[in-house]
Motif scaffolding. Structure first.
Motif, PDB file in Angstrom:
ATOM      1  N   GLY A 114       0.789  -1.225   0.000  1.00 45.20           N
ATOM      2  CA  GLY A 114       0.000   0.000   0.000  1.00 45.20           C
ATOM      3  C   GLY A 114       0.820   1.274   0.000  1.00 45.20           C
ATOM      4  O   GLY A 114       2.048   1.273  -0.018  1.00 45.20           O
ATOM      5  N   GLY A 115       0.096   2.389   0.072  1.00 52.73           N
ATOM      6  CA  GLY A 115       0.664   3.732   0.032  1.00 52.73           C
ATOM      7  C   GLY A 115      -0.140   4.571  -0.932  1.00 52.73           C
ATOM      8  O   GLY A 115      -0.126   4.315  -2.131  1.00 52.73           O
ATOM      9  N   TYR A 116      -0.867   5.586  -0.406  1.00 53.92           N
ATOM     10  CA  TYR A 116      -1.902   6.234  -1.209  1.00 53.92           C
ATOM     11  C   TYR A 116      -1.783   7.748  -1.274  1.00 53.92           C
ATOM     12  O   TYR A 116      -2.576   8.376  -1.955  1.00 53.92           O
ATOM     13  CB  TYR A 116      -3.288   5.794  -0.711  1.00 53.92           C
ATOM     14  N   ASP A 117      -0.825   8.342  -0.581  1.00 50.94           N
ATOM     15  CA  ASP A 117      -0.502   9.748  -0.809  1.00 50.94           C
ATOM     16  C   ASP A 117       0.666   9.770  -1.786  1.00 50.94           C
ATOM     17  O   ASP A 117       1.759   9.279  -1.463  1.00 50.94           O
ATOM     18  CB  ASP A 117      -0.118  10.446   0.496  1.00 50.94           C
ATOM     19  N   LEU A 118       0.459  10.321  -2.972  1.00 50.24           N
ATOM     20  CA  LEU A 118       1.443  10.171  -4.038  1.00 50.24           C
ATOM     21  C   LEU A 118       2.754  10.876  -3.728  1.00 50.24           C
ATOM     22  O   LEU A 118       3.833  10.370  -4.082  1.00 50.24           O
ATOM     23  CB  LEU A 118       0.864  10.670  -5.363  1.00 50.24           C
ATOM     24  N   ASN A 119       2.701  12.011  -3.079  1.00 48.15           N
ATOM     25  CA  ASN A 119       3.936  12.712  -2.740  1.00 48.15           C
ATOM     26  C   ASN A 119       4.754  11.927  -1.723  1.00 48.15           C
ATOM     27  O   ASN A 119       5.972  11.755  -1.876  1.00 48.15           O
ATOM     28  CB  ASN A 119       3.637  14.113  -2.205  1.00 48.15           C
ATOM     29  N   ALA A 120       4.092  11.430  -0.680  1.00 43.75           N
ATOM     30  CA  ALA A 120       4.794  10.624   0.318  1.00 43.75           C
ATOM     31  C   ALA A 120       5.311   9.326  -0.296  1.00 43.75           C
ATOM     32  O   ALA A 120       6.440   8.892  -0.017  1.00 43.75           O
ATOM     33  CB  ALA A 120       3.863  10.327   1.494  1.00 43.75           C
ATOM     34  N   LEU A 121       4.496   8.718  -1.135  1.00 45.46           N
ATOM     35  CA  LEU A 121       4.885   7.478  -1.804  1.00 45.46           C
ATOM     36  C   LEU A 121       6.156   7.686  -2.625  1.00 45.46           C
ATOM     37  O   LEU A 121       7.079   6.863  -2.601  1.00 45.46           O
ATOM     38  CB  LEU A 121       3.732   7.014  -2.695  1.00 45.46           C
TER      39      LEU A 121
END
Length: 339
Positions: free
Chosen positions: A285-292
């Motif tokens: 998972g991972g759904y904030d694109l900047n953080a990802l």
């Protein structure tokens, strides 16, 4: 890390504006390109898993149901897991990517990373759920067992959601140690992953859950993982390591209530590299694109010794909840491991 397994074909698993969409992989690959990372590692195109590969993990009825749904135009498998017309074939490609990742890491004694979708760790032997269609990691693990005769595996899963599918598949297996750190299951999907879920039968003691209270920080994670990962890994002495990498515990992620910063992903990359040496990383998972984007760059740079992480050497500010969780884990697992 010397290899990344990826294909633009993954975009054919078309989920529209669902949180799990191709924009996630686009963000990762774009950031790796912009940072010059893709010029320094091998990019390998995945090959689809075979039906035989799927059936080492999944029931025949489950595989046929997914195939039939997609051939009839697709639709929701459950309330949050969507399959497009081409999703059956792309789910096979994601599982095949995990196989190739494990194969590469094993044969080259290196670290490899499968950047694929749909993700996999919620998929059980007979059910798709939690955005996951087939269990990519489990399929790769069973491939290594069958083809390369690898016996003992350690799986570390730091996605913010408990990998209930992976845990269920190996729940009775003493040769697969599954360690998951995740948000307290009383507060998040899938509602399981408590400390007391330790495995069953011969597998008792080989399912180690670390449920963290909402708002847990990088300090909290470091405090508890520093005391658990290396002692357990050393005693278990696995022949091969898998890591389910999830970036949804980040403070900016919309699907969780945790407070991890970018620093955590450098810390955990360094920690696992020191423990395992060679391993297969499987994207979840991972759904904030900047953080990802940022955290993938930080993780990979740390694996490649480009970035040194001093954060974990600082004095930690640890919550009482985290200290209590560690104490409870120590009590429950005292028959199996010493921390």
């Amino acid at each position: 890390m010397t290899a990344l397994i990826y294909s633009d074909e993954y975009k054919k698993h078309d989920t529209g504006n669902h949180p799990e969409n191709q924009g996630r992989l686009n963000a990762i690959m774009s950031s790796l390109k912009n940072e010059g990372i893709l010029d320094k590692i091998d990019i390998i195109s995945p090959k689809p898993a075979t039906t035989a590969d799927l059936l080492r993990v999944h029931s025949k009825s489950h595989v046929e149901e997914v195939k039939s749904l997609c051939e009839s135009g697709g639709g929701y498998i459950d309330y949050d897991t969507f399959a497009a017309p081409e999703s059956y074939e792309i789910a096979k490609l994601a599982a095949g990517g995990a196989i190739q990742t494990a194969d590469f890491a094993l044969k080259n004694n290196e670290i490899a990373y499968s950047v694929a979708r749909p993700p996999g760790h919620h998929a059980t032997s007979d059910k798709s759920m939690g955005f996951c269609i087939f269990n990519n990691l489990a399929i790769a693990l069973e491939y290594l067992k069958a083809v390369h005769k690898i016996k003992k595996f350690l799986i570390f899963d730091f996605d913010v959601h408990y990998g209930n599918g992976t845990a269920e598949i190996f729940y009775n297996d003493p040769d697969v140690l599954y360690i998951s750190i995740h948000q307290d299951p009383r507060t998040i999907f899938p509602g399981s992953g408590f400390i007391e879920e330790t495995g069953s039968g011969k597998g008792e003691g080989y399912n180690l859950n670390i449920p963290m209270a909402p708002s847990s920080t990088t300090d909290d994670y470091i405090y508890i993982l520093d005391q658990i990962l290396e002692p357990v890994a050393s005693k278990f002495n696995a022949d091969f390591y898998f890591v389910d990498v999830g970036f949804d515990g980040h403070v900016d992620d919309p699907l969780s209530s945790m407070a991890l910063t970018d620093d955590f992903y450098g810390y955990i990359a360094n920690k696992m590299k020191n423990i395992a040496g060679n391993m297969a990383l499987i994207l979840e998972g991972g759904y904030d694109l900047n953080a990802l984007s940022r955290c993938n760059v930080k993780m990979i740079n740390t694996l490649n010794n480009i970035m040194t992480e001093d954060y974990y050497k600082q004095e930690l500010n640890v919550s009482e909840n985290t200290q209590n969780t560690f104490n409870k884990i120590t009590d429950v697992f005292s028959p199996f491991f010493e921390f």
